[in-house]
Design a protein around this motif. Structure first.
Motif, PDB file in Angstrom:
ATOM      1  N   PRO A   1       9.131  22.029  -0.875  1.00  0.00           N
ATOM      2  CA  PRO A   1       9.214  20.630  -1.298  1.00  0.00           C
ATOM      3  C   PRO A   1       7.826  20.004  -1.361  1.00  0.00           C
ATOM      4  N   SER A   2       7.579  19.225  -2.427  1.00  0.00           N
ATOM      5  CA  SER A   2       6.258  18.617  -2.584  1.00  0.00           C
ATOM      6  C   SER A   2       6.147  17.384  -1.694  1.00  0.00           C
ATOM      7  N   ALA A   3       4.991  17.216  -1.112  1.00  0.00           N
ATOM      8  CA  ALA A   3       4.753  16.063  -0.237  1.00  0.00           C
ATOM      9  C   ALA A   3       4.256  14.896  -1.085  1.00  0.00           C
ATOM     10  N   THR A   4       4.843  13.732  -0.909  1.00  0.00           N
ATOM     11  CA  THR A   4       4.389  12.546  -1.632  1.00  0.00           C
ATOM     12  C   THR A   4       3.782  11.580  -0.629  1.00  0.00           C
ATOM     13  N   ALA A   5       2.627  11.065  -0.973  1.00  0.00           N
ATOM     14  CA  ALA A   5       1.931  10.159  -0.075  1.00  0.00           C
ATOM     15  C   ALA A   5       2.231   8.719  -0.460  1.00  0.00           C
ATOM     16  N   GLU A   6       2.209   7.848   0.534  1.00  0.00           N
ATOM     17  CA  GLU A   6       2.429   6.418   0.301  1.00  0.00           C
ATOM     18  C   GLU A   6       1.203   5.823  -0.378  1.00  0.00           C
ATOM     19  N   PRO A   7       1.400   4.811  -1.237  1.00  0.00           N
ATOM     20  CA  PRO A   7       0.236   4.115  -1.810  1.00  0.00           C
ATOM     21  C   PRO A   7      -0.643   3.538  -0.703  1.00  0.00           C
ATOM     22  N   GLN A   8      -1.938   3.524  -0.964  1.00  0.00           N
ATOM     23  CA  GLN A   8      -2.905   3.056   0.021  1.00  0.00           C
ATOM     24  C   GLN A   8      -3.514   1.720  -0.412  1.00  0.00           C
ATOM     25  N   ILE A   9      -3.744   0.827   0.545  1.00  0.00           N
ATOM     26  CA  ILE A   9      -4.404  -0.440   0.252  1.00  0.00           C
ATOM     27  C   ILE A   9      -5.886  -0.179  -0.013  1.00  0.00           C
TER      28      ILE A   9
ATOM     29  N   LYS B   1      -7.673   3.857  -9.249  1.00  0.00           N
ATOM     30  CA  LYS B   1      -6.312   3.935  -9.800  1.00  0.00           C
ATOM     31  C   LYS B   1      -5.477   2.818  -9.181  1.00  0.00           C
ATOM     32  N   ILE B   2      -4.757   2.102 -10.019  1.00  0.00           N
ATOM     33  CA  ILE B   2      -3.976   0.966  -9.563  1.00  0.00           C
ATOM     34  C   ILE B   2      -2.489   1.310  -9.596  1.00  0.00           C
ATOM     35  N   ALA B   3      -1.834   1.219  -8.430  1.00  0.00           N
ATOM     36  CA  ALA B   3      -0.381   1.453  -8.358  1.00  0.00           C
ATOM     37  C   ALA B   3       0.367   0.129  -8.463  1.00  0.00           C
ATOM     38  N   ASP B   4      -0.010  -0.832  -7.635  1.00  0.00           N
ATOM     39  CA  ASP B   4       0.599  -2.170  -7.608  1.00  0.00           C
ATOM     40  C   ASP B   4      -0.449  -3.170  -7.171  1.00  0.00           C
ATOM     41  N   VAL B   5      -0.260  -4.403  -7.601  1.00  0.00           N
ATOM     42  CA  VAL B   5      -1.045  -5.518  -7.077  1.00  0.00           C
ATOM     43  C   VAL B   5      -0.039  -6.580  -6.645  1.00  0.00           C
ATOM     44  N   ILE B   6      -0.093  -6.962  -5.366  1.00  0.00           N
ATOM     45  CA  ILE B   6       0.810  -7.986  -4.845  1.00  0.00           C
ATOM     46  C   ILE B   6       0.005  -9.257  -4.631  1.00  0.00           C
ATOM     47  N   ALA B   7       0.395 -10.299  -5.345  1.00  0.00           N
ATOM     48  CA  ALA B   7      -0.288 -11.591  -5.249  1.00  0.00           C
ATOM     49  C   ALA B   7       0.676 -12.620  -4.680  1.00  0.00           C
ATOM     50  N   THR B   8       0.219 -13.378  -3.700  1.00  0.00           N
ATOM     51  CA  THR B   8       1.019 -14.465  -3.147  1.00  0.00           C
ATOM     52  C   THR B   8       0.551 -15.762  -3.779  1.00  0.00           C
ATOM     53  N   LEU B   9       1.414 -16.326  -4.630  1.00  0.00           N
ATOM     54  CA  LEU B   9       1.110 -17.561  -5.343  1.00  0.00           C
ATOM     55  C   LEU B   9       1.715 -18.738  -4.596  1.00  0.00           C
ATOM     56  N   SER B  10       1.513 -19.940  -5.123  1.00  0.00           N
ATOM     57  CA  SER B  10       2.157 -21.110  -4.528  1.00  0.00           C
ATOM     58  C   SER B  10       3.659 -21.021  -4.749  1.00  0.00           C
ATOM     59  N   SER B  11       4.417 -21.812  -4.017  1.00  0.00           N
ATOM     60  CA  SER B  11       5.888 -21.771  -4.140  1.00  0.00           C
ATOM     61  C   SER B  11       6.386 -22.529  -5.363  1.00  0.00           C
ATOM     62  N   ALA B  12       5.512 -23.263  -6.047  1.00  0.00           N
ATOM     63  CA  ALA B  12       5.926 -23.999  -7.246  1.00  0.00           C
ATOM     64  C   ALA B  12       6.151 -23.025  -8.391  1.00  0.00           C
ATOM     65  N   SER B  13       7.297 -23.138  -9.041  1.00  0.00           N
ATOM     66  CA  SER B  13       7.607 -22.217 -10.135  1.00  0.00           C
ATOM     67  C   SER B  13       6.906 -22.664 -11.413  1.00  0.00           C
ATOM     68  N   GLY B  14       6.835 -21.760 -12.374  1.00  0.00           N
ATOM     69  CA  GLY B  14       6.290 -22.102 -13.677  1.00  0.00           C
ATOM     70  C   GLY B  14       5.017 -21.382 -14.058  1.00  0.00           C
TER      71      GLY B  14
ATOM     72  N   TYR C   1      -2.987  -1.923  -4.324  1.00  0.00           N
ATOM     73  CA  TYR C   1      -2.551  -0.602  -3.853  1.00  0.00           C
ATOM     74  C   TYR C   1      -2.953   0.451  -4.866  1.00  0.00           C
ATOM     75  N   SER C   2      -3.473   1.558  -4.350  1.00  0.00           N
ATOM     76  CA  SER C   2      -3.800   2.721  -5.165  1.00  0.00           C
ATOM     77  C   SER C   2      -2.825   3.842  -4.825  1.00  0.00           C
ATOM     78  N   PRO C   3      -2.429   4.682  -5.813  1.00  0.00           N
ATOM     79  CA  PRO C   3      -1.476   5.753  -5.493  1.00  0.00           C
ATOM     80  C   PRO C   3      -2.026   6.670  -4.410  1.00  0.00           C
ATOM     81  N   GLY C   4      -1.180   7.056  -3.468  1.00  0.00           N
ATOM     82  CA  GLY C   4      -1.583   7.986  -2.427  1.00  0.00           C
ATOM     83  C   GLY C   4      -1.736   9.382  -3.006  1.00  0.00           C
TER      84      GLY C   4
END
Length: 195
Positions: free
Chosen positions: A40-48, A111-124, A190-193
């Motif tokens: 079985p192939s080992a998959t690594a978690e994305p790294q910050i 390499k970019i896996a995800d970018v998580i941004a915390t914005l204000s709570s105001a929608s739009g 996050y970069s792919p592990g």
């Protein structure tokens, strides 16, 4: 005499048969299925990945900057500090330009896996994730978009993206105290592990 010969033949045949059976029982062949299955192939978690620098990015404005003195507050890991745009008269940046944003310099192509941004709570808010090897707007490719964004937003590239620069680009702003302003409390890249 003949009887003795037949008895010796039978004893010899039984001995050879027993010897052959004993060898097969002592050294069983490994099952074919077990040999053909890959491990079985080992998959690594994305790294910050932490950026080496952050700045307010306004390449289409008069001074080319958008509160650069606050940019580090969006990558310091503290939930109560933030970067924000200038206040505008409407959601489309006062009809002055198509966007402004927060530009991260990762220090090297990443390499970019995800970018998580915390914005204000105001929608739009409408935000785009752009990635490239130059801090020039025309060199940054849009790899993800989200409309009517608020709170914690995950921007995942539609396809593999690599670049030294990561831009969170506001194309529409949420209402804020009678004006319109984009706010980013925190950004985590996050970069792919690698296995």
């Amino acid at each position: 005499m003949l009887m003795t010969f037949v008895v010796l033949l039978v004893i010899a045949a039984v001995g050879v048969g027993a010897w052959t059976l004993g060898r097969k029982l002592g050294n069983p062949a490994p099952p074919e299925a077990a040999q053909s299955q890959p491990p079985p192939s080992a998959t690594a978690e994305p790294q910050i990945v932490k950026p080496s620098n952050a700045t307010g990015f306004d390449p289409l404005g008069d001074d080319g900057a958008e509160h650069p003195e606050l940019a580090d507050d969006a990558v310091d890991g503290k939930p109560d500090t933030f970067w924000h745009t200038t206040n505008y008269n409407n959601a489309t940046l006062g009809n002055l330009k198509p966007g402004v944003g927060l530009l991260l310099d990762m220090g090297k192509p990443t390499k970019i896996a995800d970018v998580i941004a915390t914005l204000s709570s105001a929608s739009g808010a409408s935000v785009e994730l752009k990635v490239g090897d130059s801090p020039d707007l025309s060199s940054l490719k849009t790899v993800a978009k989200q409309k009517d964004a608020s709170g914690k937003v995950t921007l995942t590239p539609d396809e593999a993206a690599t670049g030294q620069y990561v831009l969170i680009w506001f194309t529409r702003l949420p209402a804020d105290a009678g004006k319109f302003r984009g706010t980013i409390y925190d950004v985590v890249v996050y970069s792919p592990g690698t296995a």
